[in-house]
Design an enzyme around this catalytic site. Structure first.
Site, PDB file in Angstrom:
ATOM      1  N   HIS A 470      12.274 -73.061  33.717  1.00  0.00           N
ATOM      2  CA  HIS A 470      12.499 -72.736  35.119  1.00  0.00           C
ATOM      3  C   HIS A 470      13.738 -73.460  35.659  1.00  0.00           C
ATOM      4  CE1 HIS A 470       7.812 -72.245  35.383  1.00  0.00           C
ATOM      5  NE2 HIS A 470       8.391 -71.201  34.805  1.00  0.00           N
ATOM      6  N   PRO A 471      14.902 -73.343  35.014  1.00  0.00           N
ATOM      7  CA  PRO A 471      16.081 -74.068  35.499  1.00  0.00           C
ATOM      8  C   PRO A 471      16.534 -73.555  36.861  1.00  0.00           C
ATOM      9  CG  PRO A 471      16.715 -72.527  33.783  1.00  0.00           C
ATOM     10  CD  PRO A 471      15.214 -72.524  33.824  1.00  0.00           C
TER      11      PRO A 471
END
Length: 534
Positions: A470-471
């Site tokens: 989930h950058p």
């Protein structure tokens, strides 16, 4: 030379939304560029096919982080979608928006229009929720949101056990109460993955004002002075320039958008000089503020009926496959997790800082790169800190645009993250030892009952912790010295250039990031149309 009004770089979660909304205006000529191929493949459409896509050579960028000292100098694999739909074509299809205070925090930083009450209408506009419309849910939107087609008995028991441990129950994790436990909804339509591409773009492919190009690698943004006027691409081995009459919009994601800005001369001056890149605008925040959810899992051997491993492994998986092909139902029509619980790691937290997810099956990563369902009955629970204290950076390895960026997430570099994650493992154990789920458990497989002290749990996290993929945050909006875009998502110091994707989040949301990324696309499209430059 080809000219379009709007050029969108990246056909991912936000880019596909932009392509739909900008081309709703017939006078707008819109070009959507994607480095990867078309993604019309069986395993893309099949929800359980996500395991087949995890190391896919064509539909995945297959990134690795830099060695991380806090994690025994491990390089961590970091998959990112490469193809129409981007990561929404390879992810677990979990639809969680985040906590209302995530967005109120964004607004508190001076980003007007980004509070919860501001963004809720965009979430609702996105959705066609099978539960119907209410104060929080939407119907009639492009994206189908559905409940798991099979709600496994173990999932019900996990929820009941969590409630017995003091976690309130909610019918809707995207509704009024976020800090609770309940079933997850997914972007799945009639048993098939409903990616940003299939939801937003596929239904409008016949529009004459929308062009979609796959296999187009964008090298840099072209400028005239401080105005973006196009992009330089490589297509079929040939380099050429395409002009943008109105705006260039970067929607390449939290890893690739900052890389493309830096390759275009926009970023920290020291970083650009290091690679002999002409400095167009010194923006120190480009690539900084990298945030991701560090993930640790636990698994438990169970009684046979407590897991669906045996349904999707061995000879029985053939029957399950036939069932899916004929009905689009069954275990192959499920997303990655069934249940989520949001809890606080300590009372002083303003709202839940941990997400615990449960699934009534387990799988293993093989050295060959394949993912296989475990042959014996087991269930899994995982935890990650939704508001990490540590931040990292995306930097350049080279001025060659074909080289991947250097990714340094700095997991477990802050004591608050370590303490919260240790609490999370202990919370999983508390839930799994409570009835009624406890009656299904035979033994804890990992971390294992011998991993009891804080030091032992930390040792396990250092060796086996991973990214939840989930950058976010690497081109954050705001007004501080590290802000890259303003609240209209315009790149500071430049004209006709915006970033519209997860990289603009000042702080990552509490939960999976696909839904808020699509919301950013919805709101970003409205801003672009409202601002319509000549």
């Amino acid at each position: 030379m080809e000219t379009f009004d709007y050029i969108i770089v990246g056909a991912g979660s936000a880019g596909c939304v932009l392509a739909r909304r900008l081309s709703d205006t017939a006078a707008n000529r819109v070009l959507l560029l994607e480095a990867g191929p078309r993604s019309n493949k069986f395993w893309v459409h099949t929800p359980a096919g996500m395991g087949k896509l995890f190391f896919h050579k064509e539909l995945n960028w297959n990134y690795f982080t830099e060695p991380m000292p806090a994690l025994r100098s491990r390089k961590m694999y970091w998959p990112r979608g490469k193809g129409l739909g981007g990561s929404s074509s390879i992810n677990g299809m979990v639809y969680i928006r985040g906590h209302r205070d995530d967005f109120n925090y964004w607004k508190s930083l001076g980003n007007s229009g980004w509070g919860y009450d501001d963004v809720l209408p965009y979430f609702k506009r996105m959705e066609h929720n099978e539960r119907g419309e209410d104060q929080y849910r939407g119907v009639g939107g492009p994206l189908c949101i559905t409940d798991p087609v099979v709600k496994h008995p173990s999932s019900h028991d996990f929820i009941a056990a969590a409630v017995s441990c003091g976690i309130p129950y909610t019918e809707d994790l995207n509704g009024e109460v976020h800090d609770a436990v309940g079933f997850i909804q997914h972007n799945i339509r009639a048993g098939r993955r409903h990616s940003a591409y299939t939801a937003y773009v596929e239904p409008i492919l016949m529009r004459e004002n929308l062009s979609i190009r796959t296999g187009c690698f964008v090298e840099r943004v072209e400028f005239r002075g401080h105005e973006a006027v196009g992009v330089v691409i490589i297509e079929n081995g040939h380099r050429r320039t395409i002009r943008a009459a109105r705006e260039v919009i970067l929607s390449a994601g939290a890893l690739n958008s900052p890389q493309l800005l830096m390759l275009s001369g926009i970023g920290p001056a020291t970083e650009l000089r290091r690679h002999q890149i002409h400095i167009r605008v010194d923006l120190p925040g480009v690539g900084q503020n990298l945030q991701d959810h560090f993930y640790v899992h636990a698994s438990y051997a169970t009684t046979r009926r407590s897991s669906y491993n045996n349904h999707i492994s061995g000879i029985r998986k053939l029957w399950e496959g036939a069932r899916y092909l004929t009905t689009h139902k069954g275990y192959l029509a499920l997303g990655s997790s069934q249940v989520a619980a949001f809890v606080k790691s300590k009372p002083s937290e303003p709202y839940a800082d941990l997400q615990i997810s449960f699934r009534p099956m387990t799988f293993s990563y093989l050295e060959s790169g394949r993912i296989e369902v475990d042959p014996t009955p087991a269930v899994a629970a995982s935890v990650y800190r939704v508001r990490p204290s540590a931040t990292g950076a995306v930097t350049l390895k080279s001025s060659d645009p074909t080289h991947p960026p250097a990714l340094t997430p700095n997991f477990l570099n802050h004591p608050d993250d370590i303490g919260a994650m240790i609490f999370g493992i202990r919370k999983i154990r508390q839930i799994m030892s409570a009835q009624p789920i406890a009656s299904r458990i035979i033994s804890e497989k990992v971390p294992g009952p011998t991993m009891e002290s804080d030091d032992q749990i930390l040792d396990y996290m250092e060796q086996h912790g991973n990214s939840a993929f989930h950058p976010a945050g690497t081109c954050k909006m705001g007004h501080d010295p590290l802000a890259v875009v303003d609240s209209r998502l315009k790149v500071r110091g430049l004209a006709r250039l915006r970033v519209v994707d997860a990289s603009v989040m000042p702080r990552v949301t509490a939960g999976n990031t696909n839904a808020p990324s699509m919301m950013i696309g919805e709101k970003g499209a409205d801003m672009i149309l409202e601002d319509a430059v000549p």
